[in-house]
Design an enzyme around this catalytic site. Structure first.
Site, PDB file in Angstrom:
ATOM      1  N   THR A  83     -91.714  -1.190  31.883  1.00 46.72           N
ATOM      2  CA  THR A  83     -91.320  -2.369  32.656  1.00 46.72           C
ATOM      3  C   THR A  83     -90.308  -3.198  31.875  1.00 46.72           C
ATOM      4  O   THR A  83     -89.526  -3.937  32.474  1.00 46.72           O
ATOM      5  CB  THR A  83     -92.538  -3.285  32.929  1.00 46.72           C
ATOM      6  OG1 THR A  83     -93.219  -3.487  31.685  1.00 46.72           O
ATOM      7  CG2 THR A  83     -93.494  -2.661  33.923  1.00 46.72           C
ATOM      8  N   ASP A 129     -91.146  -3.376  21.865  1.00 45.61           N
ATOM      9  CA  ASP A 129     -91.642  -2.934  20.557  1.00 45.61           C
ATOM     10  C   ASP A 129     -91.147  -3.844  19.437  1.00 45.61           C
ATOM     11  O   ASP A 129     -91.911  -4.260  18.563  1.00 45.61           O
ATOM     12  CB  ASP A 129     -91.195  -1.494  20.276  1.00 45.61           C
ATOM     13  CG  ASP A 129     -91.695  -0.545  21.341  1.00 45.61           C
ATOM     14  OD1 ASP A 129     -92.517  -0.969  22.176  1.00 45.61           O
ATOM     15  OD2 ASP A 129     -91.258   0.614  21.339  1.00 45.61           O
TER      16      ASP A 129
HETATM   17  C1  GLA Z   1     -90.967   2.734  24.213  1.00 46.62           C
HETATM   18  C2  GLA Z   1     -89.816   1.732  24.221  1.00 46.62           C
HETATM   19  C3  GLA Z   1     -90.247   0.384  24.822  1.00 46.62           C
HETATM   20  C4  GLA Z   1     -90.952   0.560  26.151  1.00 46.62           C
HETATM   21  C5  GLA Z   1     -92.029   1.644  26.055  1.00 46.62           C
HETATM   22  C6  GLA Z   1     -92.629   1.953  27.402  1.00 46.62           C
HETATM   23  O1  GLA Z   1     -91.970   2.337  23.331  1.00 46.62           O
HETATM   24  O2  GLA Z   1     -89.330   1.520  22.929  1.00 46.62           O
HETATM   25  O3  GLA Z   1     -89.129  -0.447  24.949  1.00 46.62           O
HETATM   26  O4  GLA Z   1     -90.042   0.830  27.173  1.00 46.62           O
HETATM   27  O5  GLA Z   1     -91.524   2.856  25.517  1.00 46.62           O
HETATM   28  O6  GLA Z   1     -93.278   0.840  27.890  1.00 46.62           O
END
Ligand code: GLA
Length: 372
Positions: free
Chosen positions: A20, A157
């Site tokens: 999202t 993240d």
């Molecule tokens: C990875 C990406 C995040 C996010 C997740 C899924 O961890 O780095 O930005 O999009 O996938 O939620």
């Protein structure tokens, strides 16, 4: 004596809200105890950066100002990318030595890459007293991943790694980066991650493909209704009236994002009310949506989630992070934890002839200096 600074930056879990963030949505992550630790000191050179990856016992030298990409999949790209992006904000004045090591399992969906990026950005900022605020460092780390690693990731993240708070989840609005901390009070339940130890190399290309499908879906919806500037401008009840404009795949991709956003907000409410059962239920729904509508799960993750459905001491389970492997996140009654891990490991080994790695998590604070 050379001034040495040690910085720690954590990995993260995500209670709910996957795929999202890059569509201006909501997420509910938390930083964990595991992370990457960086030691950094000046080395007296004008422009030489000597990097040592302790866990792999590998060296790499970078010349400041020369930020060419290293070969694909090399850890070097994370370092080069972060230095390049930080340098765009403020010039890095001189050379330094940097070494790092970590205990976030790579490819597990716990964001070892964001932990590495944020630890380096923060350490360089501290070493030279560049005074770049965390908000800008977060974006620099995200751009490092876009421009040097090739994943068009969202901001979740890097944001959770930098901004985590002990015992709290972060309800983050990825549109304007406003956020609120939510205490994680799970009563008799605990969070445990089960690492499938699968890491499909499809992940990167499929990730970027999902993102572009959603962007395409959004531009079609916007063309039909100019008030739709983001997928969150539509709710699940309204979406079916646009079905005719989207091909079935795009429709399901958009449906996932819209429904997942609603689940994140419901989950935050449930956490406020200490309604852990509701939270668990939303986690199961999230998995279903990620697996069927978004198609980022895999047989191993689906199996792990399905197995928990027969256990009345598990309230919720879902795949976590980018998908195509990595971990599931589970809400398990504390008294049954050992039994849970044992039976899940047995069933998993029987079915896939693979080990399962369980991780209990401690929710910890974000990127910080641990020694100066
Ligand atoms: C990875 C990406 C995040 C996010 C997740 C899924 O961890 O780095 O930005 O999009 O996938 O939620």
């Amino acid at each position: 004596m050379v001034k040495e600074i040690k910085v720690k930056s954590p990995g993260r879990i995500n209670i709910i809200g996957d795929h999202t963030d890059y569509m201006d949505g909501y997420v509910l992550p938390a930083a964990i105890g595991r992370g990457v630790t960086v030691s950094i000191h000046l080395n007296g050179t004008e422009d030489m950066v000597q990097v040592f990856a302790q866990d792999m016992q590998q060296n790499h030298t970078i010349t400041l100002g020369k930020y060419e990409k290293y070969q694909p999949n090399g850890w070097q790209n994370y370092v080069i990318g972060v230095l390049a992006e930080v340098n765009k904000i403020k010039k890095i004045p001189s050379g330094f030595d940097l070494s790092f090591s970590g205990d976030v399992p790579i490819g597990s969906g716990m964001s070892s890459s964001a932990a590495l990026e944020c630890s380096i950005a923060y350490a360089v900022n501290a070493l030279f007293d560049l005074k770049i605020p965390k908000s800008k460092l977060i974006k620099a780390c995200q751009l490092a991943e876009h421009n040097y690693v090739g994943t068009k990731c969202g901001i979740m993240d890097q944001f959770s790694s930098m901004m985590g708070k002990a015992d709290h989840a972060i309800l983050l609005d990825c549109q304007d980066l406003s956020f609120e901390y939510y205490p994680i009070q799970l009563g008799e339940y605990e969070i445990v991650l089960l690492n499938s130890n699968v890491s499909h190399n499809l992940a990167e290309s499929q990730y970027n493909l999902r993102r572009s499908s959603c962007e395409e879906g959004l531009s079609i919806l916007h063309a039909e209704n100019e008030k739709i500037n983001s997928l969150r401008d539509l709710n699940l009840k309204e979406l079916p009236s646009y079905q005719q404009y989207l091909d079935p795949i795009l429709y399901r991709r958009c449906k996932h994002v819209i429904s997942e956003n609603e689940r994140v907000l419901d989950a935050a409410k449930a956490m406020n009310l200490n309604d852990i059962e509701k939270l668990g239920h939303l986690m199961y729904q999230s998995h279903l949506s990620l697996s069927k509508d978004y198609e980022v799960s895999c047989p191993e993750l689906d199996f792990l989630v399905d197995q928990t459905k027969h256990k009345d001491f598990v309230l919720g389970s879902r795949m976590m992070g980018g998908g195509f492997g990595g971990c599931t996140i589970n809400l398990v009654h504390a008294t049954q934890m050992e039994k849970f891990i044992e039976s899940m490991s047995d069933d998993y080994a029987k079915k896939f002839n693979r080990d399962l790695s369980p991780y209990t998590v401690k929710i910890n604070s974000g990127t910080r200096i641990i020694e100066k």
